[in-house]
Design a protein around this motif. Structure first.
Motif, PDB file in Angstrom:
ATOM      1  N   SER A 294       0.824  -1.208   0.000  1.00  0.00           N
ATOM      2  CA  SER A 294       0.000   0.000   0.000  1.00  0.00           C
ATOM      3  C   SER A 294       0.857   1.257   0.000  1.00  0.00           C
ATOM      4  CB  SER A 294      -0.927   0.004   1.212  1.00  0.00           C
ATOM      5  OG  SER A 294      -1.692   1.182   1.278  1.00  0.00           O
ATOM      6  N   GLY A 295       1.893   1.265   0.840  1.00  0.00           N
ATOM      7  CA  GLY A 295       2.785   2.420   0.876  1.00  0.00           C
ATOM      8  C   GLY A 295       3.438   2.674  -0.470  1.00  0.00           C
ATOM      9  N   GLY A 296       3.880   1.603  -1.137  1.00  0.00           N
ATOM     10  CA  GLY A 296       4.489   1.753  -2.458  1.00  0.00           C
ATOM     11  C   GLY A 296       3.504   2.278  -3.491  1.00  0.00           C
ATOM     12  N   LEU A 297       2.257   1.815  -3.436  1.00  0.00           N
ATOM     13  CA  LEU A 297       1.235   2.277  -4.372  1.00  0.00           C
ATOM     14  C   LEU A 297       0.918   3.762  -4.172  1.00  0.00           C
ATOM     15  CD1 LEU A 297      -1.237  -0.766  -4.319  1.00  0.00           C
ATOM     16  CD2 LEU A 297       0.327  -0.100  -6.161  1.00  0.00           C
ATOM     17  N   ILE A 298       0.920   4.207  -2.926  1.00  0.00           N
ATOM     18  CA  ILE A 298       0.679   5.632  -2.663  1.00  0.00           C
ATOM     19  C   ILE A 298       1.756   6.488  -3.313  1.00  0.00           C
ATOM     20  CG2 ILE A 298       0.633   7.414  -0.868  1.00  0.00           C
ATOM     21  CD1 ILE A 298      -0.678   5.356   0.978  1.00  0.00           C
ATOM     22  N   VAL A 369       1.023  13.208   2.620  1.00  0.00           N
ATOM     23  CA  VAL A 369       0.727  11.989   1.865  1.00  0.00           C
ATOM     24  C   VAL A 369       1.958  11.087   1.815  1.00  0.00           C
ATOM     25  CG1 VAL A 369      -0.035  11.055  -0.348  1.00  0.00           C
ATOM     26  CG2 VAL A 369      -1.003  13.199   0.490  1.00  0.00           C
ATOM     27  N   GLN A 370       3.124  11.694   1.555  1.00  0.00           N
ATOM     28  CA  GLN A 370       4.367  10.917   1.544  1.00  0.00           C
ATOM     29  C   GLN A 370       4.647  10.324   2.929  1.00  0.00           C
ATOM     30  OE1 GLN A 370       3.856  13.881   0.207  1.00  0.00           O
ATOM     31  NE2 GLN A 370       5.092  14.244  -1.625  1.00  0.00           N
ATOM     32  N   ALA A 371       4.283  11.067   3.980  1.00  0.00           N
ATOM     33  CA  ALA A 371       4.504  10.568   5.340  1.00  0.00           C
ATOM     34  C   ALA A 371       3.677   9.316   5.607  1.00  0.00           C
ATOM     35  CB  ALA A 371       4.149  11.660   6.358  1.00  0.00           C
ATOM     36  N   ILE A 372       2.432   9.306   5.136  1.00  0.00           N
ATOM     37  CA  ILE A 372       1.581   8.130   5.306  1.00  0.00           C
ATOM     38  C   ILE A 372       2.158   6.933   4.552  1.00  0.00           C
ATOM     39  CG2 ILE A 372      -0.685   7.156   4.769  1.00  0.00           C
ATOM     40  CD1 ILE A 372      -0.684   9.019   7.168  1.00  0.00           C
ATOM     41  N   ALA A 373       2.639   7.174   3.336  1.00  0.00           N
ATOM     42  CA  ALA A 373       3.243   6.091   2.551  1.00  0.00           C
ATOM     43  C   ALA A 373       4.472   5.521   3.259  1.00  0.00           C
ATOM     44  CB  ALA A 373       3.628   6.609   1.167  1.00  0.00           C
ATOM     45  N   PHE A 374       5.302   6.392   3.792  1.00  0.00           N
ATOM     46  CA  PHE A 374       6.514   5.972   4.507  1.00  0.00           C
ATOM     47  C   PHE A 374       6.147   5.129   5.727  1.00  0.00           C
ATOM     48  CE2 PHE A 374       9.719   6.733   7.810  1.00  0.00           C
ATOM     49  CZ  PHE A 374      10.884   6.355   7.137  1.00  0.00           C
ATOM     50  N   ILE A 375       5.131   5.558   6.471  1.00  0.00           N
ATOM     51  CA  ILE A 375       4.685   4.813   7.654  1.00  0.00           C
ATOM     52  C   ILE A 375       4.216   3.415   7.263  1.00  0.00           C
ATOM     53  CG2 ILE A 375       2.815   4.665   9.355  1.00  0.00           C
ATOM     54  CD1 ILE A 375       3.083   7.667   9.773  1.00  0.00           C
TER      55      ILE A 375
END
Length: 400
Positions: A294-298, A369-375
């Motif tokens: 999911s993080g990669g898709l974001i 948004v990038q922070a959510i993907a990283f998490i």
């Protein structure tokens, strides 16, 4: 469920609904007023990080409070402790509604957290009091599936309320919720009768340390608590992402948030049938992997539009929800007594870790948004590795 623990006044269905309302206190105490956060920020003319303290400090003090309520419920019983905490929550909600400054809101939210901390802890302990084995795991899943409806409907209700009333009415709505559960607690029949009433309060609190010395309990506690970083990091930043980054209205935000919350709702419902045919650890490891994906898709598709962000965040939301029933069951299975203390540590662990996620996204407010993907990527990988190491290192000490 033994006959001595049947709820004659609540009934079986009423009992499950009551447990679900108790367990839903945290999401209802946060998600209901998420659409109002930007408005409150402007109303009090403070930075976003200041208003985010109403979320961050709520979860910090909530986690601290749970460490007290659990042992106290082991010592004095579930019902009296539940009533004390819920009445405190009710009063604090009213105070939030009449606050005149951001500082007061923060203070009263802390008081709200201290009272509300009793709800989730006691609800989990009561399930452990009443049910065993597969019935316990499925009951946890059913209650949690009902609980996660609240993130789907609470922002929608909050947005609708904001079209008629100001943000203050949101807190009065929380007070009404508190009153409803207080009434339920009044007719709730006690499920735990302390056998050693001469044990001191301090010795009851000492059971927290005894549980933490159990390597199997502590290892699983850390693993499944860490997953809360994903869910609470997203919840705390969602209103700013959709309204400030993607420039949606508060009502449109509630619809997008509700879509992601469907993943929270489906999680326990998906787990119940899957667990009949697939080993729970296979499901858990698959969920860790799904969070990473999911993080990669974001990062690849979800940065440019709210629709793509919602779609790419959905797998992580679903995964973190699927893990909740088996995670709770496995943590509580590591001990046979001290249900309140074990529930306290589990609630506190998830809340503390969730607060870490909220702090991280607040600090990274320029790139939420990038922070959510990283998490999603980092936490999914850490939890996968930590559980594998725990099962390998403590395989003779972990009860499965």
């Amino acid at each position: 469920m033994s006959s001595s623990k049947v709820q004659p006044r609540l009934g079986n269905t009423g009992f499950i609904i009551f447990l679900a309302l108790l367990s839903a206190f945290v999401p209802l105490s946060t998600d209901l007023y998420l659409p109002a956060l930007p408005e409150m920020t402007h109303f009090f003319n403070v930075p976003e990080i200041t208003m985010n303290l109403t979320l961050i400090l709520f979860f910090i003090f909530y986690s601290i409070a749970t460490l007290f309520w659990g042992p106290l419920s082991d010592r004095y019983g579930r019902r009296p402790i539940l009533l004390i905490g819920l009445v405190g929550y009710l009063i604090a909600s009213i105070l939030c509604g009449i606050a005149t400054s951001a500082t007061q809101i923060i203070l009263f939210r802390i008081l709200q957290a201290c009272g509300g901390g009793v709800a989730t802890t006691v609800a989990t302990a009561v399930i452990k009091d009443v049910y065993v084995g597969r019935k316990q795991e499925t009951t946890l899943a059913i209650v949690q599936s009902m609980v996660v409806i609240s993130p789907a409907i609470a922002p929608v209700i909050g947005s609708l309320l904001l079209t008629f009333i100001s943000w203050r009415g949101i807190f009065f709505a929380q007070a009404l919720l508190g009153l409803t559960v207080v009434l339920g607690a009044l007719i709730f029949k006690e499920t735990h009768h302390p056998e050693h009433e001469t044990i001191s309060v301090m010795r009851s609190f000492g059971r927290l340390g005894v549980l933490l010395k159990d390597p199997g309990f502590t290892a699983l506690l850390l693993v499944f608590s860490t997953m809360s970083i994903i869910s609470l990091g997203f919840i705390s930043s969602s209103s700013y992402i959709y309204q400030n980054t993607f420039h949606l209205s508060s009502q449109m935000f509630s619809f997008f948030f509700a879509f992601n919350a469907i993943g929270m709702l489906l999680g326990p419902l998906v787990y119940i049938p899957l667990s009949k045919f697939i080993d729970r650890f296979v499901i858990i490891y698959s969920c860790f992997f799904l969070s990473i994906v999911s993080g990669g898709l974001i990062l690849m598709f979800g940065l440019g539009s709210p629709i793509m962000f919602a779609l790419t965040q959905f797998p992580a939301t679903l995964a973190s929800s699927v893990i909740r029933p088996p995670g709770t069951y496995l943590v509580l299975k590591q001990q046979e007594n001290d249900n309140g203390s074990a529930s306290s540590l589990y609630s506190a662990g998830g809340t503390i870790m969730g607060s870490v996620g909220m702090v991280f996204v607040s600090v990274a407010e320029a790139f939420p948004v990038q922070a959510i993907a990283f998490i999603n990527i980092v936490i999914g990988a850490i939890c996968w590795l930590a559980l594998w190491l725990s099962m390998k290192g403590f395989k003779n000490q972990i009860k499965i």
